[in-house]
Design a protein around this motif. Structure first.
Motif, PDB file in Angstrom:
ATOM      1  N   PRO A 155       3.174  95.831 -15.224  1.00 62.57           N
ATOM      2  CA  PRO A 155       2.842  95.397 -13.862  1.00 62.57           C
ATOM      3  C   PRO A 155       2.129  94.033 -13.812  1.00 62.57           C
ATOM      4  N   ASP A 156       1.486  93.643 -14.878  1.00 61.97           N
ATOM      5  CA  ASP A 156       0.737  92.392 -14.906  1.00 61.97           C
ATOM      6  C   ASP A 156       1.467  91.254 -15.609  1.00 61.97           C
ATOM      7  N   LEU A 157       2.707  91.489 -16.038  1.00 61.54           N
ATOM      8  CA  LEU A 157       3.447  90.489 -16.796  1.00 61.54           C
ATOM      9  C   LEU A 157       4.552  89.852 -15.973  1.00 61.54           C
ATOM     10  N   ASP A 158       4.811  88.582 -16.252  1.00 58.70           N
ATOM     11  CA  ASP A 158       5.965  87.910 -15.664  1.00 58.70           C
ATOM     12  C   ASP A 158       7.170  88.020 -16.586  1.00 58.70           C
ATOM     13  N   GLY A 159       6.948  88.388 -17.821  1.00 58.10           N
ATOM     14  CA  GLY A 159       8.023  88.536 -18.784  1.00 58.10           C
ATOM     15  C   GLY A 159       7.461  89.044 -20.095  1.00 58.10           C
ATOM     16  N   ILE A 160       8.340  89.375 -20.994  1.00 61.39           N
ATOM     17  CA  ILE A 160       7.905  89.835 -22.322  1.00 61.39           C
ATOM     18  C   ILE A 160       8.734  89.136 -23.388  1.00 61.39           C
ATOM     19  N   TYR A 161       8.176  89.073 -24.570  1.00 63.69           N
ATOM     20  CA  TYR A 161       8.861  88.506 -25.723  1.00 63.69           C
ATOM     21  C   TYR A 161       8.709  89.511 -26.843  1.00 63.69           C
ATOM     22  N   LEU A 162       9.806  90.076 -27.299  1.00 68.15           N
ATOM     23  CA  LEU A 162       9.766  91.088 -28.340  1.00 68.15           C
ATOM     24  C   LEU A 162      10.187  90.486 -29.671  1.00 68.15           C
ATOM     25  N   ALA A 192      16.097  99.966 -27.988  1.00 68.66           N
ATOM     26  CA  ALA A 192      15.299 101.055 -27.404  1.00 68.66           C
ATOM     27  C   ALA A 192      14.188 100.498 -26.518  1.00 68.66           C
ATOM     28  N   LEU A 193      13.513  99.452 -26.988  1.00 66.99           N
ATOM     29  CA  LEU A 193      12.422  98.869 -26.201  1.00 66.99           C
ATOM     30  C   LEU A 193      12.940  98.161 -24.960  1.00 66.99           C
ATOM     31  N   ILE A 194      14.034  97.428 -25.085  1.00 67.75           N
ATOM     32  CA  ILE A 194      14.599  96.721 -23.933  1.00 67.75           C
ATOM     33  C   ILE A 194      15.051  97.725 -22.868  1.00 67.75           C
ATOM     34  N   LYS A 195      15.729  98.781 -23.283  1.00 64.87           N
ATOM     35  CA  LYS A 195      16.163  99.800 -22.321  1.00 64.87           C
ATOM     36  C   LYS A 195      14.966 100.438 -21.628  1.00 64.87           C
ATOM     37  N   ALA A 209      29.044  88.998 -24.888  1.00 67.62           N
ATOM     38  CA  ALA A 209      27.854  88.716 -25.688  1.00 67.62           C
ATOM     39  C   ALA A 209      28.012  89.302 -27.087  1.00 67.62           C
ATOM     40  N   SER A 210      27.551  88.555 -28.051  1.00 70.41           N
ATOM     41  CA  SER A 210      27.560  89.062 -29.426  1.00 70.41           C
ATOM     42  C   SER A 210      26.355  89.974 -29.613  1.00 70.41           C
ATOM     43  N   ARG A 211      26.329  90.668 -30.714  1.00 73.53           N
ATOM     44  CA  ARG A 211      25.198  91.548 -31.004  1.00 73.53           C
ATOM     45  C   ARG A 211      23.907  90.751 -31.066  1.00 73.53           C
ATOM     46  N   SER A 212      23.932  89.570 -31.683  1.00 66.79           N
ATOM     47  CA  SER A 212      22.707  88.770 -31.781  1.00 66.79           C
ATOM     48  C   SER A 212      22.285  88.266 -30.413  1.00 66.79           C
ATOM     49  N   ASP A 213      23.244  87.959 -29.522  1.00 68.99           N
ATOM     50  CA  ASP A 213      22.887  87.553 -28.165  1.00 68.99           C
ATOM     51  C   ASP A 213      22.176  88.683 -27.442  1.00 68.99           C
ATOM     52  N   THR A 214      22.678  89.904 -27.639  1.00 67.79           N
ATOM     53  CA  THR A 214      22.071  91.055 -26.995  1.00 67.79           C
ATOM     54  C   THR A 214      20.657  91.267 -27.500  1.00 67.79           C
ATOM     55  N   VAL A 215      20.457  91.128 -28.801  1.00 69.35           N
ATOM     56  CA  VAL A 215      19.139  91.312 -29.389  1.00 69.35           C
ATOM     57  C   VAL A 215      18.174  90.247 -28.899  1.00 69.35           C
ATOM     58  N   LYS A 216      18.660  89.043 -28.673  1.00 70.80           N
ATOM     59  CA  LYS A 216      17.790  87.936 -28.269  1.00 70.80           C
ATOM     60  C   LYS A 216      17.561  87.869 -26.758  1.00 70.80           C
ATOM     61  N   THR A 217      18.141  88.792 -26.018  1.00 70.94           N
ATOM     62  CA  THR A 217      18.008  88.763 -24.564  1.00 70.94           C
ATOM     63  C   THR A 217      16.544  88.860 -24.151  1.00 70.94           C
TER      64      THR A 217
END
Length: 104
Positions: free
Chosen positions: A44-51, A65-68, A89-97
């Motif tokens: 609720p306090d974030l504008d975005g996240i970086y995993l 799992a975390l993105i979902k 999208a490639s697998r790496s593109d999906t991971v870097k989303t």
């Protein structure tokens, strides 16, 4: 990370829980659950996240799992519009989303 990265402190109870569980799959599950709980509290306090994933064979599954979880949490709060999957999208593109959530 607790001892390797300045400023990162992992709670002692979590370190103890992980250290006392010799099963790697259980440790992974505990880590994912802890990350999900932390994200739920902070979202609720974030504008975005970086995993950043661990450098293991399971990195894509962990990030997925975390993105979902983040997307479902944000959508449940009405802060992120559903995004259709990119079939090109490639697998790496999906991971870097990157996932950004607008503040309510």
């Amino acid at each position: 990370l607790h001892n390797e990265v300045p400023g990162i402190r992992i709670p002692e109870n979590l370190l103890h829980q992980l250290a006392n569980n010799p099963d790697a799959q259980a440790q992974r599950r505990i880590g994912i659950e802890q990350a999900q709980q932390l994200l739920e509290q902070l979202l609720p306090d974030l504008d975005g996240i970086y995993l950043i994933s661990p450098h293991t064979r399971e990195r894509a599954a962990i990030l997925n799992a975390l993105i979902k979880h983040v997307r479902a949490t944000a959508e449940g709060r009405g802060t992120v519009p559903p995004t259709p999957p990119d079939k090109n999208a490639s697998r790496s593109d999906t991971v870097k989303t990157a996932i950004f959530a607008e503040a309510p």
